[in-house]
Scaffold this active site. Sequence first.
Site, PDB file in Angstrom:
ATOM      1  N   SER A   9       6.652  45.510  -7.984  1.00 39.13           N
ATOM      2  CA  SER A   9       7.964  45.171  -7.630  1.00 39.13           C
ATOM      3  C   SER A   9       8.244  45.942  -6.127  1.00 39.13           C
ATOM      4  O   SER A   9       7.574  46.828  -5.685  1.00 39.13           O
ATOM      5  CB  SER A   9       8.756  45.778  -8.722  1.00 39.13           C
ATOM      6  OG  SER A   9       8.492  47.182  -8.941  1.00 39.13           O
ATOM      7  N   GLU A  11      11.251  47.858  -3.460  1.00 39.28           N
ATOM      8  CA  GLU A  11      12.779  48.474  -3.454  1.00 39.28           C
ATOM      9  C   GLU A  11      13.393  47.966  -1.943  1.00 39.28           C
ATOM     10  O   GLU A  11      12.358  47.794  -0.995  1.00 39.28           O
ATOM     11  CB  GLU A  11      12.475  49.877  -3.463  1.00 39.28           C
ATOM     12  CG  GLU A  11      14.107  50.776  -3.164  1.00 39.28           C
ATOM     13  CD  GLU A  11      14.051  52.022  -3.136  1.00 39.28           C
ATOM     14  OE1 GLU A  11      13.899  52.736  -4.292  1.00 39.28           O
ATOM     15  OE2 GLU A  11      13.953  52.543  -1.914  1.00 39.28           O
ATOM     16  N   ASP A 102      21.376  62.119  -4.617  1.00 35.41           N
ATOM     17  CA  ASP A 102      21.253  63.541  -3.548  1.00 35.41           C
ATOM     18  C   ASP A 102      22.638  63.672  -3.242  1.00 35.41           C
ATOM     19  O   ASP A 102      23.373  62.813  -2.699  1.00 35.41           O
ATOM     20  CB  ASP A 102      20.033  63.320  -2.445  1.00 35.41           C
ATOM     21  CG  ASP A 102      18.774  63.539  -2.833  1.00 35.41           C
ATOM     22  OD1 ASP A 102      18.582  64.299  -3.840  1.00 35.41           O
ATOM     23  OD2 ASP A 102      17.899  62.681  -2.391  1.00 35.41           O
ATOM     24  N   PHE A 209      11.457  62.220   5.681  1.00 33.95           N
ATOM     25  CA  PHE A 209      11.601  61.951   4.279  1.00 33.95           C
ATOM     26  C   PHE A 209      10.948  62.804   3.363  1.00 33.95           C
ATOM     27  O   PHE A 209      11.616  63.358   2.171  1.00 33.95           O
ATOM     28  CB  PHE A 209      11.136  60.591   3.946  1.00 33.95           C
ATOM     29  CG  PHE A 209      11.923  59.368   4.399  1.00 33.95           C
ATOM     30  CD1 PHE A 209      13.097  59.333   4.878  1.00 33.95           C
ATOM     31  CD2 PHE A 209      11.449  58.087   4.227  1.00 33.95           C
ATOM     32  CE1 PHE A 209      14.081  58.189   5.272  1.00 33.95           C
ATOM     33  CE2 PHE A 209      12.249  56.929   4.862  1.00 33.95           C
ATOM     34  CZ  PHE A 209      13.443  57.063   5.100  1.00 33.95           C
ATOM     35  N   HIS A 259       5.679  50.229  -7.442  1.00 29.91           N
ATOM     36  CA  HIS A 259       6.919  49.742  -6.868  1.00 29.91           C
ATOM     37  C   HIS A 259       6.852  50.167  -5.397  1.00 29.91           C
ATOM     38  O   HIS A 259       6.662  51.261  -5.160  1.00 29.91           O
ATOM     39  CB  HIS A 259       7.876  50.763  -7.545  1.00 29.91           C
ATOM     40  CG  HIS A 259       9.231  50.195  -7.277  1.00 29.91           C
ATOM     41  ND1 HIS A 259       9.890  49.038  -7.536  1.00 29.91           N
ATOM     42  CD2 HIS A 259      10.370  50.997  -6.776  1.00 29.91           C
ATOM     43  CE1 HIS A 259      10.933  48.971  -7.076  1.00 29.91           C
ATOM     44  NE2 HIS A 259      11.372  49.921  -6.611  1.00 29.91           N
TER      45      HIS A 259
END
Length: 281
Positions: A9, A11, A102, A209, A259
């Site tokens: 999958s 995102e 967050d 990140f 993912h």
Amino acid sequence: MMSSQKSFSIEVFPPKAPDAVAELRRIRAQLELLGPKYFSITYGAGGSTQQGTYDISLEILNEGFEPAPHITCIGATYGKVREQIAEYKRMGIHHIVALRGDLPSSYGEIGEFHYANELVEFIRKETGDWFRIDVAAYPDMHPQAPSLSEDIANFVRKVKAGADVAITQYFYNPDAYFRFVSDIRKAGVDIPVIAGVMPITNYTQLARFSDMCGAEIPLWIRRRLESYGSDLASLRAFGHDVVLDLCRKLLEGGADGLHFYSLNRAEATARLWRELGLKNS
Ligand code: FAD
């Protein structure tokens, strides 16, 4: 060709600028050719709004693919989450990703939900089995957890609250994933753990990140990425090899699926997907 019950999958995130929304449609068209099991759509990450998450989820549904919108605790009330899940039910969506989110510096209060387990419990109580609920997992440990054992205990709490599947934060050491899965299996958790995969295409962004979310970039990878400087072609070729190798090790070792964090780009994800021969059954 990898074909089994494993799930593959992607995102995406809802962009803010109108031209980026149109660009995401073009990118999705390329990603849809891969046949992802579903697209998850972030919420709140990078300032994205609930409306953006609704809009992109609806577009994906209309394109004939399964959307899995994210819902977070940040600033949420029981009433607001009740409305959100009612809206997703009305749209005919059966899959959500429940997260704490967050805390942005501009928010003073987290809201009525403090942790993802409370959100999962609430959604289950309100909607029974309507939704498949995915939650986050952290093979490198969540950065705010006091210890690995407490992080695992908190993860188990989310599953007991009613989560069906876990999607991991990205990581570059397959042993971290296998150890995590082994730890939670020992704790009695048997839900699938889908490995989150972050393609490597930009070192500065990845380092930023990773510092924020506590994902480790092994030193040997960092050093090589740094050494490429502005030579993007070499950086991307190396990044592709590293992530391809990681995915192969994960799949060969029995990971439940992958993912891909596409960051709204098609090329790196599509190349990995095709070279791995991924196919959803
Ligand atoms: P939780 O499971 O609530 O855990 C947060 C921290 O609290 C952990 O340290 C945990 O050990 C601890 N904890 C958990 N429960 C308890 C408890 N009951 N008592 C005490 N301590 C507890 N962020 C966004 O803003 N929007 C998104 O769309 C988004 N999508 C994501 C998708 C994935 C797959 C992943 C891995 C992350 C995503 N994030 C997103 C980031 C995520 O919101 C952050 O990592 C956040 O800091 C933790 O979210 P969580 O759901 O894992 O929180």
